[in-house]
Design an enzyme around this catalytic site. Structure first.
Site, PDB file in Angstrom:
ATOM      1  N   TYR A 159       1.063  -1.006   0.337  1.00 48.54           N
ATOM      2  CA  TYR A 159       0.087  -0.107  -0.128  1.00 48.54           C
ATOM      3  C   TYR A 159       0.727   1.263  -0.047  1.00 48.54           C
ATOM      4  O   TYR A 159       0.374   2.360  -0.722  1.00 48.54           O
ATOM      5  CB  TYR A 159      -0.690   0.324   1.019  1.00 48.54           C
ATOM      6  CG  TYR A 159      -1.988   1.020   1.439  1.00 48.54           C
ATOM      7  CD1 TYR A 159      -2.847   1.220   0.266  1.00 48.54           C
ATOM      8  CD2 TYR A 159      -1.902   2.453   1.890  1.00 48.54           C
ATOM      9  CE1 TYR A 159      -3.610   2.502   0.436  1.00 48.54           C
ATOM     10  CE2 TYR A 159      -2.746   3.062   3.100  1.00 48.54           C
ATOM     11  CZ  TYR A 159      -3.838   3.589   2.112  1.00 48.54           C
ATOM     12  OH  TYR A 159      -4.750   4.508   2.046  1.00 48.54           O
ATOM     13  N   LYS A 186       1.100   3.826  -2.925  1.00 51.49           N
ATOM     14  CA  LYS A 186       0.796   5.259  -2.449  1.00 51.49           C
ATOM     15  C   LYS A 186       1.829   6.367  -3.032  1.00 51.49           C
ATOM     16  O   LYS A 186       1.078   7.746  -3.460  1.00 51.49           O
ATOM     17  CB  LYS A 186       0.262   5.639  -1.033  1.00 51.49           C
ATOM     18  CG  LYS A 186      -1.040   5.014  -0.825  1.00 51.49           C
ATOM     19  CD  LYS A 186      -2.619   5.356  -1.777  1.00 51.49           C
ATOM     20  CE  LYS A 186      -3.891   4.957  -1.722  1.00 51.49           C
ATOM     21  NZ  LYS A 186      -4.534   5.309  -2.443  1.00 51.49           N
TER      22      LYS A 186
END
Length: 294
Positions: free
Chosen positions: A154, A158
């Protein structure tokens, strides 16, 4: 009604933060394309917008599906003739420590967050260029900006969206396309079990969405990273210190270790306007004059 007659696409808007984004933009006068994986989830939000007097349409499909995204864009153009705003909000989590994380889970998260944002941005890019107007918001995260245990996939995805933002903002500047990033902290299905119950109560996702108005309005900045949560707003920056010139002697590595505090001293640091600014600083330190890039 600062966004009256603007057309906005919000991905992953069937619930949570995306739903709040869609409702907020509609409340500001935008016509909203509500995207979600399922038709039912998207339509529920459309019904909320219409009941409040707004205009919206549902678009079901994954942001990783090029054909589904293209169909969504074509439907918006057929209905409203333009696309002004894209909020790349869709995302998933597959949290595990890196030692336990499978490459399939790493690839899946990167695919949805990064490739999904790229696919959607690509689908609206030529439309925005042709109309000389566009506002794109990437959804980044403090996990990408600063790291977070158990979120290697993640966090990588991001921060990659910030890199995408930086370049698209440069390429879109002459077409009045402004690209920014939002780093939200909100109580959603994705953050349940990660943040404490007390914290989640204070992090109503509806408190994040007003930050969009600053990022997608007429006077929006570009290349901004807005951090928002609990009604608090701040900006994050990727900076470059002045550094120190060591040269290429045989002991350059040892000298860097000895002068690390000097090289990493943040006094006088800058926010580069483009990637080659690092090279320009390095060449200036070496006494090389003239442009860095051809």
């Amino acid at each position: 009604m600062q966004l009256k007659d603007r057309v906005a696409i919000v991905t992953g808007a069937g619930g949570g933060l995306g739903r709040c984004h869609a409702l907020y933009l509609a409340g500001q006068g935008a016509k909203v394309v509500v995207n979600d994986l399922t038709e039912a989830a998207a339509q529920n939000v459309v019904d909320e917008i219409v009941a409040a007097g707004g205009q919206a349409m549902a678009a079901a499909g994954s942001v990783t599906d090029v054909d589904a995204v293209q169909a969504m864009v074509e439907a918006a153009m057929k209905a409203w003739g333009r696309i002004d705003i894209l909020i790349n909000n869709a995302g998933i989590l597959r949290d595990k420590s890196f030692s336990k994380m499978t490459l399939d889970d790493f690839r899946l998260v990167v695919d949805v967050h990064l490739m999904g944002a790229a696919i959607c941005s690509k689908a609206v890019w030529e439309i925005m260029r042709a109309q000389s107007y566009g506002r794109i918001v990437m959804t980044t995260s403090s996990s990408g900006l600063y790291g977070n245990f158990g979120q290697a996939n993640y966090g990588a995805a991001k921060l990659a969206q910030v890199g995408l933002m930086q370049t698209l903002a440069i390429e879109g500047a002459k077409y009045n396309i402004k690209v920014n990033a939002l780093a939200p902290t909100a109580a959603t299905q994705m953050t349940a079990g990660i943040l404490s119950e007390e914290v989640l109560k204070a992090l109503d996702p509806a408190l994040v969405s007003p930050g969009l108005l600053a990022l997608v309005g007429e006077d929006a900045p570009t290349r901004a990273i807005l951090c928002a949560g609990g009604g608090h707003f701040a900006t994050a920056n990727i900076t470059l210190t002045p550094g120190v010139r060591i040269g290429g002697g045989a002991d350059a590595g040892e000298q860097l270790i000895a002068r690390w505090a000097e090289a990493s001293n943040r006094e006088g640091e800058t926010v580069p306007e483009f990637g080659f600014q690092q090279a320009a600083q390095e060449m200036a330190s070496a006494g090389v004059e003239g442009p860095v890039a051809v």
